[in-house]
Design a protein around this motif. Structure first.
Motif, short mmCIF file in Angstrom:
data_model
loop_
_atom_site.label_atom_id
_atom_site.label_comp_id
_atom_site.label_asym_id
_atom_site.label_seq_id
_atom_site.Cartn_x
_atom_site.Cartn_y
_atom_site.Cartn_z
N PHE A 104 12.02 -16.79 -4.37
CA PHE A 104 10.77 -16.19 -5.15
C PHE A 104 11.16 -14.99 -5.71
O PHE A 104 12.42 -14.55 -5.21
N GLY A 122 10.23 -13.01 -13.00
CA GLY A 122 9.60 -14.43 -12.64
C GLY A 122 10.02 -15.45 -13.40
O GLY A 122 10.35 -16.69 -13.39
N VAL A 180 10.62 -19.13 -11.00
CA VAL A 180 10.10 -19.29 -9.71
C VAL A 180 8.49 -19.64 -9.86
O VAL A 180 8.12 -19.56 -10.78
N LYS A 181 8.11 -20.17 -8.52
CA LYS A 181 6.74 -20.48 -8.53
C LYS A 181 5.85 -19.38 -8.06
O LYS A 181 4.60 -18.87 -8.10
N ASN A 182 6.48 -18.35 -6.93
CA ASN A 182 5.79 -17.47 -6.38
C ASN A 182 6.38 -15.94 -6.63
O ASN A 182 7.61 -15.87 -6.78
#
Ligand code: KG4
Ligand code: ZN
Length: 339
Positions: A133, A260, A265-267
């Motif tokens: 993340f 991001g 990333v997802k988080n």
């Protein structure tokens, strides 16, 4: 698998803290003795005063952490402690206490990077959170955008070229007469102010860098205050607080969202004292929604300095096989990812 109990100790700045964490995720106790009252009258942390207070407090705070977790030193599996970055005299107190305990009780000992601790606070808040993340670490001494590739793999994607975000909050708070520490006081005052009242600058670097700069913003606030005073205009503290805060939040959010996107990333996580800021939390959430990121942030008590986050980071260091030697020294300017 057998439980791993970590005792964490933190004394890098003005909090003397100790905590007990089970398996890197479950906080059994989290004791923080803040010196804010003592440093308030000086308008900031006085290093020598901080070190002396740490000496008085470190053992009672550790004892209380063990007691609240209902365990004895023998039940601890690993002792983790911050060894940098921070104030050298302050760091040495926690580090020496932790080394002495590790030696006396014959326990493995792990030196922890303070920023890695701040990032790890997110694991305590979200038991299911795993790397990779992107994390924005913003505190009194640091403003970093970090790609957390794995539990012990960190890449700095951007950082401040001058003042840290928290430092800017503290300096502006002092200039508008709010006191110390500035972050929470500006956060509160801004709630009844107009964030569009004054157009303060947002510094973005044109070379595609995700770095920050807050010293120009701080100067712009000081200039605004001087000019208003000279013209005899009324200064609305809440409006200055809200407009300044929004300028900081806009830049932090823009850069961390960009990071991001670059890493896919997802988080996106927040960490450090400034992560407690309500406008930063809501601003990041709103922006993240647009790009499909989930936003993670620890509760305020885990954002500002504490030892539970240090115990958590120590757990992952220990699990990866990197315990420290007892001759480990405090490193005030320790870089992220260095050991
Ligand atoms: O992480 P931390 O406790 O100590 C350092 O490692 O520096 O961060 C302290 C910083 C201070 O500058 C404080 O003003 C800021 O975090 N802070 C905040 C808020 N709460 C603490 N800044 C903005 N908004 C807040 N609510
Ligand atoms: Zn900190």
């Amino acid at each position: 698998m057998k439980d791993i109990i970590v005792l964490g100790v933190e004394s890098s700045c003005d909090e003397t803290a100790a905590a007990v964490v089970r398996n890197g995720r479950e906080v059994l106790s989290n004791v923080i003795s803040s010196q804010i009252d003592i440093h308030q009258k000086f308008g900031g942390v006085v290093p020598e005063v901080a070190s002396r207070k740490h000496v008085e407090l470190v053992i009672p705070v550790i004892d209380q952490a063990l007691e609240e977790a209902r365990i004895k030193l023998e039940d601890v599996d690993v002792i983790g402690v911050t060894y940098g970055p921070g104030l050298v005299g302050a760091l040495l107190v926690g580090l020496s206490a932790a080394k002495a305990l590790a030696f006396a009780a014959n326990k493995p000992f792990v030196g922890v990077h303070h920023i890695e601790g701040h990032i790890a606070a997110n694991y305590l808040e979200y038991p299911d959170l795993e790397p990779p993340f992107v994390c924005l670490v913003a505190s009194g001494g640091h403003s970093h955008i970090v790609y957390v590739g794995d539990y012990n793999k960190f890449e700095i994607m951007g950082q401040t070229r001058d003042d840290a975000a928290g430092e800017a909050f503290d300096k502006v708070a002092r200039a508008i007469g709010l006191g110390y520490p500035g972050g929470p006081l500006i956060d509160k005052a801004a709630k009844s102010g107009n964030k569009n009242a004054i157009a303060f600058p947002r510094v973005l670097f044109e070379d595609g860098s995700l770095d920050f700069s807050f010293s120009g913003l701080k100067t712009a606030v000081l200039n605004y205050l001087n000019t208003a005073e000279q013209k005899g205009e009324k200064i609305i503290v809440e409006d200055v607080a809200a407009s300044f805060q929004q300028a900081v939040v806009d830049v932090l959010v823009r850069n961390v969202i960009e990071a991001g996107k670059q890493k896919g990333v997802k988080n996106i996580a927040l960490a450090g004292g400034v992560a407690a800021n309500s406008a930063l939390r809501s601003g990041l959430k709103a922006a993240a929604e647009e790009y499909g990121f989930s936003v993670r942030y620890p509760k305020p008590v885990l954002c500002t300095d504490n030892a539970a986050m240090i115990a958590c980071a120590a757990y992952y260091e220990y699990r990866s096989g990197s315990a420290s030697e007892l001759d480990l020294n405090a490193i005030p300017g320790l870089k992220l990812g260095e050991r």
